[in-house]
Design an enzyme around this catalytic site. Structure first.
Site, PDB file in Angstrom:
ATOM      1  N   GLN A 113       9.927  -3.287   2.472  1.00  0.00           N
ATOM      2  CA  GLN A 113       9.714  -4.483   3.237  1.00  0.00           C
ATOM      3  C   GLN A 113      10.745  -5.268   3.741  1.00  0.00           C
ATOM      4  OE1 GLN A 113       7.316  -5.700   5.279  1.00  0.00           O
ATOM      5  NE2 GLN A 113       5.911  -6.445   3.818  1.00  0.00           N
ATOM      6  N   GLU A 164      12.936   2.372  12.824  1.00  0.00           N
ATOM      7  CA  GLU A 164      11.403   2.536  12.830  1.00  0.00           C
ATOM      8  C   GLU A 164      10.973   2.366  14.140  1.00  0.00           C
ATOM      9  OE1 GLU A 164       8.775   0.475   9.509  1.00  0.00           O
ATOM     10  OE2 GLU A 164       7.960  -0.453  11.515  1.00  0.00           O
ATOM     11  N   ALA A 170      -1.180   4.065  -3.259  1.00  0.00           N
ATOM     12  CA  ALA A 170      -0.096   4.771  -2.674  1.00  0.00           C
ATOM     13  C   ALA A 170       0.264   5.889  -3.777  1.00  0.00           C
ATOM     14  CB  ALA A 170       1.157   3.983  -2.377  1.00  0.00           C
TER      15      ALA A 170
HETATM   16  C1  LIG Z   1       8.688   0.418   4.797  1.00  0.00           C
HETATM   17  C2  LIG Z   1       7.078   0.155   4.963  1.00  0.00           C
HETATM   18  C3  LIG Z   1       6.525   0.832   5.932  1.00  0.00           C
HETATM   19  C4  LIG Z   1       5.129   0.447   6.293  1.00  0.00           C
HETATM   20  N1  LIG Z   1       4.315   1.224   7.058  1.00  0.00           N
HETATM   21  C5  LIG Z   1       3.128   0.917   7.355  1.00  0.00           C
HETATM   22  C6  LIG Z   1       2.441   1.902   8.357  1.00  0.00           C
HETATM   23  O1  LIG Z   1       2.921   2.582   8.958  1.00  0.00           O
HETATM   24  N2  LIG Z   1       1.077   1.361   8.426  1.00  0.00           N
HETATM   25  C7  LIG Z   1       0.310   0.483   7.825  1.00  0.00           C
HETATM   26  O2  LIG Z   1      -0.857   0.227   7.952  1.00  0.00           O
HETATM   27  N3  LIG Z   1       0.964  -0.095   6.655  1.00  0.00           N
HETATM   28  C8  LIG Z   1       2.353   0.066   6.759  1.00  0.00           C
HETATM   29  N4  LIG Z   1       3.101  -0.644   5.536  1.00  0.00           N
HETATM   30  C9  LIG Z   1       2.446  -1.776   4.976  1.00  0.00           C
HETATM   31  C10 LIG Z   1       1.657  -1.279   3.671  1.00  0.00           C
HETATM   32  O3  LIG Z   1       0.770  -0.555   3.783  1.00  0.00           O
HETATM   33  C11 LIG Z   1       1.096  -2.532   2.894  1.00  0.00           C
HETATM   34  O4  LIG Z   1       2.214  -3.188   2.497  1.00  0.00           O
HETATM   35  C12 LIG Z   1       0.220  -2.370   1.864  1.00  0.00           C
HETATM   36  O5  LIG Z   1      -0.230  -3.616   1.316  1.00  0.00           O
HETATM   37  C13 LIG Z   1       0.746  -1.709   0.320  1.00  0.00           C
HETATM   38  O6  LIG Z   1       1.251  -0.404   0.505  1.00  0.00           O
HETATM   39  P1  LIG Z   1       1.801   0.371  -0.514  1.00  0.00           P
HETATM   40  O7  LIG Z   1       1.907   1.556  -0.117  1.00  0.00           O
HETATM   41  O8  LIG Z   1       2.905  -0.215  -1.168  1.00  0.00           O
HETATM   42  O9  LIG Z   1       0.632   0.400  -1.559  1.00  0.00           O
HETATM   43  P2  LIG Z   1       0.582   0.516  -3.313  1.00  0.00           P
HETATM   44  O10 LIG Z   1       1.849   0.928  -3.802  1.00  0.00           O
HETATM   45  O11 LIG Z   1      -0.604   1.331  -3.569  1.00  0.00           O
HETATM   46  O12 LIG Z   1       0.347  -1.100  -3.753  1.00  0.00           O
HETATM   47  C14 LIG Z   1      -0.770  -1.845  -3.263  1.00  0.00           C
HETATM   48  C15 LIG Z   1      -1.313  -2.956  -4.065  1.00  0.00           C
HETATM   49  O13 LIG Z   1      -1.876  -2.193  -5.367  1.00  0.00           O
HETATM   50  C16 LIG Z   1      -1.181  -2.845  -6.432  1.00  0.00           C
HETATM   51  N5  LIG Z   1      -1.145  -1.457  -7.296  1.00  0.00           N
HETATM   52  C17 LIG Z   1      -0.730  -0.209  -7.005  1.00  0.00           C
HETATM   53  N6  LIG Z   1      -1.043   0.566  -8.115  1.00  0.00           N
HETATM   54  C18 LIG Z   1      -1.707   0.110  -8.871  1.00  0.00           C
HETATM   55  C19 LIG Z   1      -2.197   0.299 -10.252  1.00  0.00           C
HETATM   56  N7  LIG Z   1      -2.169   1.420 -10.614  1.00  0.00           N
HETATM   57  N8  LIG Z   1      -3.068  -0.721 -10.898  1.00  0.00           N
HETATM   58  C20 LIG Z   1      -3.097  -1.870 -10.266  1.00  0.00           C
HETATM   59  N9  LIG Z   1      -2.713  -2.251  -9.321  1.00  0.00           N
HETATM   60  C21 LIG Z   1      -1.966  -1.452  -8.185  1.00  0.00           C
HETATM   61  C22 LIG Z   1       0.203  -3.091  -5.982  1.00  0.00           C
HETATM   62  O14 LIG Z   1       0.905  -4.111  -6.960  1.00  0.00           O
HETATM   63  C23 LIG Z   1       0.098  -3.862  -4.641  1.00  0.00           C
HETATM   64  O15 LIG Z   1      -0.455  -4.924  -4.803  1.00  0.00           O
HETATM   65  C24 LIG Z   1       4.353  -0.526   5.409  1.00  0.00           C
HETATM   66  C25 LIG Z   1       5.034  -1.275   4.393  1.00  0.00           C
HETATM   67  C26 LIG Z   1       6.554  -0.812   4.274  1.00  0.00           C
HETATM   68  C27 LIG Z   1       7.262  -1.771   3.127  1.00  0.00           C
END
Ligand SMILES: Cc1cc2nc3c(=O)[nH]c(=O)nc-3n(C[C@H](O)[C@H](O)[C@H](O)COP(=O)(O)OP(=O)(O)OC[C@H]3O[C@@H](n4cnc5c(N)ncnc54)[C@H](O)[C@@H]3O)c2cc1C
Length: 332
Positions: free
Chosen positions: A204, A42, A153
């Site tokens: 993560q 990364e 997401a």
């Molecule tokens: C490999 C990796 C790369 C990353 N790269 C970046 C980056 O480039 N830039 C950046 O800003 N951040 C990055 N992040 C951080 C990430 O954006 C954060 O961890 C963020 O808080 C969660 O993103 P997610 O896509 O998992 O969100 P989601 O999957 O949407 O989840 C977010 C929260 O919402 C909850 N949730 C999801 N769907 C629902 C639903 N239908 N109903 C109720 N609750 C729900 C989940 O339990 C979680 O608590 C990265 C994380 C990882 C692991």
């Protein structure tokens, strides 16, 4: 990982695309010829010229070592939008590395996200990591979606597929997302993202192999079909105690007490931590973690490099994954 950096204003000229669609990450890791297991890295978009030079030096080392892909982070709310595009575009044009462009929904309207996805297509990107992103300011604070944007997401995965012909990945959380109700709900969220059309997830970072194995088991128990999709472990060899403490704080993941204590002792009590001693502990620990993950049959090892190649190179050397000709040794 959290703590994704800051603003710029001008969009680069995307130029001609002219390329063919890139292979998917899943196909690329399946075709990897790296000894033992595929690996990937990364990068984050550099802020200045010196950081940029370092990134391209690291890219050249990882290319020679046969990295399966390189993922490029996207700053919260589009704060690195231009730089992320610039980096992935240069990866496409000037290297043989396969890029994944990260994209976060936070702070964007759906129209802006569509535009951004199209921009990725225009610069020749076929692989996108779909993320929600964290609240700007305090990454662990309350989440408020943009009124004309997306909540989760999962919706971004669908939007990317709607806009174009992309391969999509998502984030997964071995210790559970810091805001997840519980691990069952966290697993449900991950499988929902996979069912929405994600082909794999990248985790993560974590330091306890059990967290990864339990995540894999949870997904298998909930949805056998989605469990067949790769869960790529995200790793970071520790080279600075101060830095890893900050990472842990921003991401809500845990540094095991034993490792934390060893790093603290290595750092010493002086005003400046003993970086050489910390590094030795961090790299030794990362090597053992990777050995364990390889034994558990992981699909790929994904290193958060912070745009440096040396620490990852050392871990790969310890794992006998570097050709004996000594590619890239001691370059950056
Ligand atoms: C490999 C990796 C790369 C990353 N790269 C970046 C980056 O480039 N830039 C950046 O800003 N951040 C990055 N992040 C951080 C990430 O954006 C954060 O961890 C963020 O808080 C969660 O993103 P997610 O896509 O998992 O969100 P989601 O999957 O949407 O989840 C977010 C929260 O919402 C909850 N949730 C999801 N769907 C629902 C639903 N239908 N109903 C109720 N609750 C729900 C989940 O339990 C979680 O608590 C990265 C994380 C990882 C692991």
């Amino acid at each position: 990982m959290s703590g994704y950096p800051d603003p710029v204003t001008q969009l680069p000229d995307p130029g001609p695309t002219g390329g063919e669609r890139h292979p998917s990450i899943v196909d690329r890791i399946a075709a990897s010829t790296t000894p033992r297991v595929p690996f990937s890295v990364e990068f984050y978009p550099p802020r200045d010229e010196a950081a940029e030079e370092r990134l391209w030096r690291a890219a050249s080392v990882f290319s020679e070592l046969g990295a399966a892909f390189v993922s490029v982070t996207y700053g919260a709310g589009g704060s690195t939008r231009d730089r992320t595009v610039k980096v992935v575009e240069r990866v496409v044009r000037e290297t043989d590395l396969l890029p994944i462009a990260h994209l976060t929904a936070v702070g964007h309207t759906v129209a802006e996200l569509r535009e951004m996805i199209q921009l990725y297509a225009d610069v020749g990107v076929s692989n996108i990591l779909a993320l929600r992103g964290d609240p700007p300011g305090d990454p662990l604070g309350d989440w408020t979606p943009h009124p004309d944007g997306l909540h989760y997401a999962e919706e971004l995965v669908r939007l990317i597929h709607e806009v174009g012909d992309f391969h999509v990945g998502v984030a997964s959380f071995p210790e559970g997302h810091y805001r997840a109700r519980d691990l069952d709900h966290d697993t449900e969220v991950l499988t929902t993202k996979l069912r929405a059309g994600a082909e794999y997830s990248i985790t993560q970072m974590f330091w306890d192999v059990e967290h990864y194995l339990r995540l894999r088991d949870r997904v298998a128990a909930v949805d056998a079909e989605q469990a067949a999709k790769p869960i790529i472990p995200g790793l970071m060899p520790v080279t600075s105690l101060r830095q890893v403490r900050r990472m842990v704080e921003l991401s809500g993941c845990e540094l095991p007490a034993g490792l934390s204590e060893r790093l603290r002792r290595a750092a010493g009590d002086g005003p400046e931590e003993n970086r050489a001693a910390v590094r030795e502990v961090g790299i030794g620990f990362a090597t053992q973690l990777c050995e364990r993950l390889i034994a558990e049959g992981v699909p790929c090892l994904h290193f958060n490099t912070l745009n440096f190649s040396r620490a990852t190179h050392e871990v790969l050397t310890n794992l006998s994954m570097v050709p004996s000709t000594g590619v890239g040794a001691a370059r950056s």
